[in-house]
Structures are given as C-alpha cells and as structure tokens.
Write a protein that holds these residues in place. Structure first.
Motif, mmCIF file in Angstrom:
data_model
loop_
_atom_site.group_PDB
_atom_site.id
_atom_site.type_symbol
_atom_site.label_atom_id
_atom_site.label_comp_id
_atom_site.label_asym_id
_atom_site.label_seq_id
_atom_site.Cartn_x
_atom_site.Cartn_y
_atom_site.Cartn_z
ATOM 1 N N PRO A 13 -7.477 3.451 -6.546
ATOM 2 C CA PRO A 13 -8.510 4.278 -7.172
ATOM 3 C C PRO A 13 -8.070 5.695 -7.534
ATOM 4 O O PRO A 13 -8.792 6.396 -8.236
ATOM 5 C CB PRO A 13 -9.599 4.336 -6.098
ATOM 6 N N GLU A 14 -6.899 6.121 -7.065
ATOM 7 C CA GLU A 14 -6.505 7.509 -7.273
ATOM 8 C C GLU A 14 -5.862 7.703 -8.647
ATOM 9 O O GLU A 14 -5.502 6.748 -9.332
ATOM 10 C CB GLU A 14 -5.539 7.956 -6.170
ATOM 11 N N ALA A 15 -5.686 8.960 -9.029
ATOM 12 C CA ALA A 15 -5.155 9.277 -10.359
ATOM 13 C C ALA A 15 -3.632 9.188 -10.409
ATOM 14 O O ALA A 15 -3.054 8.845 -11.439
ATOM 15 C CB ALA A 15 -5.605 10.674 -10.770
ATOM 16 N N GLU A 16 -2.960 9.500 -9.303
ATOM 17 C CA GLU A 16 -1.504 9.555 -9.306
ATOM 18 C C GLU A 16 -0.944 8.809 -8.098
ATOM 19 O O GLU A 16 -1.560 8.760 -7.041
ATOM 20 C CB GLU A 16 -1.027 11.010 -9.272
ATOM 21 N N TYR A 17 0.277 8.275 -8.287
ATOM 22 C CA TYR A 17 0.921 7.525 -7.214
ATOM 23 C C TYR A 17 2.403 7.873 -7.133
ATOM 24 O O TYR A 17 3.012 8.288 -8.117
ATOM 25 C CB TYR A 17 0.765 6.014 -7.434
ATOM 26 N N VAL A 18 2.951 7.679 -5.937
ATOM 27 C CA VAL A 18 4.390 7.788 -5.738
ATOM 28 C C VAL A 18 4.962 6.383 -5.861
ATOM 29 O O VAL A 18 4.663 5.509 -5.047
ATOM 30 C CB VAL A 18 4.713 8.374 -4.346
ATOM 31 N N TRP A 19 5.762 6.160 -6.910
ATOM 32 C CA TRP A 19 6.276 4.819 -7.161
ATOM 33 C C TRP A 19 7.598 4.593 -6.441
ATOM 34 O O TRP A 19 8.358 5.534 -6.175
ATOM 35 C CB TRP A 19 6.480 4.599 -8.659
ATOM 36 N N LEU A 20 7.882 3.347 -6.141
ATOM 37 C CA LEU A 20 9.166 2.999 -5.562
ATOM 38 C C LEU A 20 10.266 3.272 -6.586
ATOM 39 O O LEU A 20 10.117 2.935 -7.762
ATOM 40 C CB LEU A 20 9.198 1.515 -5.182
ATOM 41 N N ARG A 31 3.992 -1.538 -9.523
ATOM 42 C CA ARG A 31 3.225 -1.056 -10.669
ATOM 43 C C ARG A 31 2.069 -1.998 -10.984
ATOM 44 O O ARG A 31 2.136 -3.189 -10.720
ATOM 45 C CB ARG A 31 4.099 -0.949 -11.919
ATOM 46 N N CYS A 32 1.002 -1.422 -11.557
ATOM 47 C CA CYS A 32 -0.127 -2.235 -12.004
ATOM 48 C C CYS A 32 -0.729 -1.602 -13.251
ATOM 49 O O CYS A 32 -0.650 -0.376 -13.444
ATOM 50 C CB CYS A 32 -1.183 -2.351 -10.906
ATOM 51 N N ASN A 33 -1.312 -2.432 -14.107
ATOM 52 C CA ASN A 33 -1.944 -1.941 -15.336
ATOM 53 C C ASN A 33 -3.447 -1.770 -15.181
ATOM 54 O O ASN A 33 -4.137 -1.504 -16.169
ATOM 55 C CB ASN A 33 -1.630 -2.875 -16.512
ATOM 56 N N LEU A 34 -3.974 -1.934 -13.958
ATOM 57 C CA LEU A 34 -5.368 -1.629 -13.654
ATOM 58 C C LEU A 34 -5.419 -0.591 -12.536
ATOM 59 O O LEU A 34 -4.413 -0.341 -11.862
ATOM 60 C CB LEU A 34 -6.127 -2.892 -13.234
ATOM 61 N N ARG A 35 -6.593 -0.022 -12.321
ATOM 62 C CA ARG A 35 -6.787 0.960 -11.253
ATOM 63 C C ARG A 35 -8.077 0.622 -10.506
ATOM 64 O O ARG A 35 -9.033 1.387 -10.495
ATOM 65 C CB ARG A 35 -6.841 2.383 -11.827
ATOM 66 N N CYS A 36 -8.085 -0.549 -9.870
ATOM 67 C CA CYS A 36 -9.289 -1.043 -9.216
ATOM 68 C C CYS A 36 -9.680 -0.154 -8.044
ATOM 69 O O CYS A 36 -8.821 0.287 -7.276
ATOM 70 C CB CYS A 36 -9.077 -2.474 -8.746
ATOM 71 N N ARG A 37 -10.948 0.060 -7.876
ATOM 72 C CA ARG A 37 -11.446 1.037 -6.909
ATOM 73 C C ARG A 37 -11.160 0.670 -5.471
ATOM 74 O O ARG A 37 -11.088 1.538 -4.598
ATOM 75 C CB ARG A 37 -12.946 1.264 -7.094
ATOM 76 N N TYR A 38 -10.972 -0.623 -5.185
ATOM 77 C CA TYR A 38 -10.688 -1.041 -3.817
ATOM 78 C C TYR A 38 -9.196 -1.142 -3.533
ATOM 79 O O TYR A 38 -8.785 -1.471 -2.421
ATOM 80 C CB TYR A 38 -11.347 -2.391 -3.517
ATOM 81 N N CYS A 39 -8.364 -0.842 -4.535
ATOM 82 C CA CYS A 39 -6.925 -0.992 -4.374
ATOM 83 C C CYS A 39 -6.163 0.250 -4.817
ATOM 84 O O CYS A 39 -5.383 0.813 -4.056
ATOM 85 C CB CYS A 39 -6.451 -2.212 -5.161
ATOM 86 N N ASP A 73 -10.614 -2.424 4.619
ATOM 87 C CA ASP A 73 -10.297 -1.001 4.753
ATOM 88 C C ASP A 73 -8.791 -0.788 4.852
ATOM 89 O O ASP A 73 -8.285 -0.152 5.782
ATOM 90 C CB ASP A 73 -10.993 -0.421 5.985
ATOM 91 N N VAL A 74 -8.045 -1.289 3.890
ATOM 92 C CA VAL A 74 -6.591 -1.201 3.942
ATOM 93 C C VAL A 74 -6.057 -0.444 2.737
ATOM 94 O O VAL A 74 -6.670 -0.404 1.666
ATOM 95 C CB VAL A 74 -5.951 -2.605 3.984
ATOM 96 N N GLY A 75 -4.880 0.166 2.911
ATOM 97 C CA GLY A 75 -4.181 0.790 1.807
ATOM 98 C C GLY A 75 -5.025 1.718 0.978
ATOM 99 O O GLY A 75 -5.612 2.680 1.469
ATOM 100 N N GLY A 76 -5.092 1.424 -0.316
ATOM 101 C CA GLY A 76 -5.767 2.301 -1.251
ATOM 102 C C GLY A 76 -7.278 2.255 -1.244
ATOM 103 O O GLY A 76 -7.913 2.856 -2.104
ATOM 104 N N ALA A 77 -7.875 1.569 -0.281
ATOM 105 C CA ALA A 77 -9.341 1.531 -0.199
ATOM 106 C C ALA A 77 -9.850 2.829 0.432
ATOM 107 O O ALA A 77 -10.492 2.842 1.473
ATOM 108 C CB ALA A 77 -9.786 0.326 0.615
ATOM 109 N N THR A 78 -9.581 3.946 -0.239
ATOM 110 C CA THR A 78 -9.874 5.256 0.343
ATOM 111 C C THR A 78 -11.357 5.592 0.330
ATOM 112 O O THR A 78 -11.783 6.549 0.975
ATOM 113 C CB THR A 78 -9.098 6.351 -0.405
ATOM 114 N N THR A 79 -12.159 4.845 -0.423
ATOM 115 C CA THR A 79 -13.611 5.075 -0.424
ATOM 116 C C THR A 79 -14.341 3.997 0.364
ATOM 117 O O THR A 79 -15.557 3.881 0.279
ATOM 118 C CB THR A 79 -14.148 5.108 -1.866
#
Length: 342
Positions: free
Chosen positions: A34-41, A24-32, A194-200
């Motif tokens: 950036p999406e609106a929803e996630y599947v959490w462990l 979990r994280c309390n930020l939504r940084c664009r390089y990590c 270009d890893v993980g959540g760096a979808t842009t």
C-alpha cells in the motif's frame, strides 16, 4: 510422505516450496503493497534461472514435490516460461503459479507449453472501480481477460484467491463464487492477515471463516465441509449443487500444525514461516561453490530445527496490531510479503 522427506521438530515434512522470482509488482494492493515507495532487491542479487533450478533439485531430494512460482508478480520476470520448463522436468507432483492476472493473457499459451500445471489468479472484486481503489491501478479488465484465457489454453484445477475484508469486499462473496463457475475456477477466500505490507491491518477488518460461512449459508443453504486429504492451507466446502470453494483462515484458525511449506525469495533467502523475521541465505553458499551435499546438509539442518508456529503465536497476542512497523519494513525488504511470495 515421501521416503526422503525430512521433518521438523513438530514432525512436519518439507513438501511445499514457494519460489519468488521477483519482488516487483505492477499493482499496489492495500493489503500487500500500500505504500508509495519501496526498497527493491538489487538485480545483481537475484537468482538466475539456473540457480533456482539447482536449489530446486536440492529441495526435491529432501522431499519437496510441490512448487509454486510466485512474486511480486512473477510474469514481470523476463522469459519466465524458460524457468517453468526447467522446473517441469523435475517430476514434481504439482507445479503451479500465482499471478495477479494482468499479464496472463499474453503469456498463458507459453506457460502451458512449458509445462506449468496450474494457475491461481488473485481477484478481490468483480467491480472495476473497487478494483482500482484496492489495487491503485486500472487493470481490472486485463485480469478478467487473463482469467478468460486459462481454460482455452488447456489448464484445469484453476483457483481464484480473494482476500476477504470486512467493509471492503465482504458483500461480493456470492458474486465471486458465481463468477468462478464461469472460468471455471474454485474460489478460495483468504482471511486478511497482519503480515508484511499490511500496514493498515486491524482486527476489525478481518472477515472470519465463521462469518464467511454464515453469509454464504444465508444465500446457498446448507454448506458441507469436505475432508482435507493433504496439508493445503484451505479448508474446502461444498454447496448444495456440488460447487466447491475454500477458506484460508490463517488469522482466526491457523493451520500451523500441518504447515509443510517454505519460501525462497528471488535473491535466495529461505524462510520457513510467513511470520519469520529472519531467513537463511542460500544464494551465497551456492555462488561460493557449495556442493549439492553441502546445500542438502544446510537445508536439512535448518528444517529439522524448525519450531515455527507464527500464526498460532500471533493469535495468542492480546493487543494485536500490524506485525511489522512501516519503518522496519522500509529498512528490510525481506520482511515484505511481495518479496517472500505470500
């Protein structure tokens, strides 16, 4: 190298373990993230502090002497100082934590008292509005307050991690170094990966080490490279007045040849490379009653078979796009950088 250190097929020792305590994280940084929803462990799958401590003992017996507590945002894990206290008693050469700093000011004294050795804080901009755009949250003042709390709590060796992106925050390199003097902290600029959540991610957004040095040199004058004394990912440099900073050039000049680090997710998946798409489940054998020696054997076998050179292989690709497509990320949370600790 410790006498008990095991090595992989490229003679790289197992020395450095990054332990994620939450995805979990309390930020939504664009390089990590950036999406609106996630599947959490699933929370039932997360390692307990006692399980993390046990696995750390196994890794230490195999040569690990540096441990970094990560997330997600590690300070979202309840009672984190209790885990720090457990880890601090293991005789590690270095025990550090990477945090986004939002909750740091309220926890810094307890972390210091528990035995945490160093703190690294992520800070990508000195501008509040730009921070809001990058992180999708209005928390910049809390991050600065967290940074201001570090030295009074008695910490030294503080670092600031900055993901430098062309056309995004590349006009703040000098500002961040100057701010680092006031903390005090050494700034480490990180090439956009270009890893993980760096979808842009795209190559056009990468500000290379060469570009960073050229821009800083225009302002400060001669910049002197410093000799690396360990396998740390950052190349360090010195300004004419003695101020130091680092650059992690994982995208354009990978450090795979000396990489001695691996990552343990909050639910016990062990990854030997940031670009690995598969890890090893250490949680299930531990919970099924595997002995200390059986866990040592499992980890030893996987590390000795390691041939990972993910960043080097990615650099060789001709048409380089984001590493993991969004649809694949959503079906497998272990591929996210916020799950495996970056």
């Amino acid at each position: 190298m410790p006498a008990n250190a095991i090595v992989d097929r490229f003679r790289r020792p197992l020395r450095n373990l990054r332990i994620s305590v939450t995805d979990r994280c309390n930020l939504r940084c664009r390089y990590c993230m950036p999406e609106a929803e996630y599947v959490w462990l699933p929370r039932r799958d997360l390692l307990t502090f006692e399980e993390i401590s046990t696995l750390t003992d196994v890794f230490v017996s195999l040569g690990v002497d540096k441990v970094r507590v990560t997330g997600g945002e590690p300070l979202l894990r309840r009672d984190l100082p209790d885990l720090v206290g457990m880890l601090a008693g293991k005789g590690l050469r270095d025990l550090a934590m990477t945090t986004n700093g939002v909750l740091l000011a309220d926890n810094v004294e307890a972390l210091r008292a528990a035995g945490l050795g160093r703190v690294t804080v992520s800070l990508d901009t000195m501008r509040a509005e730009r921070s809001k755009t990058l992180s999708q949250r209005s928390t910049h003042s809390s991050v600065l307050a967290g940074l201001a709390s570090i030295a009074p709590a008695g910490f030294t060796g503080t670092k600031i991690d900055t993901v430098a992106m062309r056309g995004v925050n590349d006009d703040e390199l000098v500002d961040l170094i100057e701010f680092g003097r006031t903390v005090p902290a050494e700034v480490r600029f990180i090439e956009y990966m270009d890893v993980g959540g760096a979808t842009t991610w795209s190559p056009d957004l990468v500000l290379s080490r060469a570009d960073m040095l050229a821009r800083l040199g225009e302002h400060y004058g001669t910049i002197t490279p410093l000799r690396n004394t360990d396998a740390a990912p950052a190349d360090r440099f010195e300004l004419p007045d003695g101020t130091t900073f680092g650059i992690v050039s994982s995208t354009t000049q990978p450090f795979c040849a000396t990489c001695d680090r691996s990552r343990l997710t909050a639910d016990g998946m062990w990854f030997r490379c940031l670009y690995a798409v598969e890890g090893t489940n250490l949680r299930d054998p531990l919970r099924d009653g595997a002995s200390f020696e059986e866990m040592r054997s499992l980890i030893t076998g996987k590390w000795e078979a390691r041939e990972d050179r993910g960043a080097v292989e990615r650099l060789a690709e001709r048409d380089r796009m984001p590493f993991i497509p969004l649809a694949t990320l959503k079906s497998n949370p272990h591929l996210e950088m916020h799950t495996r600790g970056g």
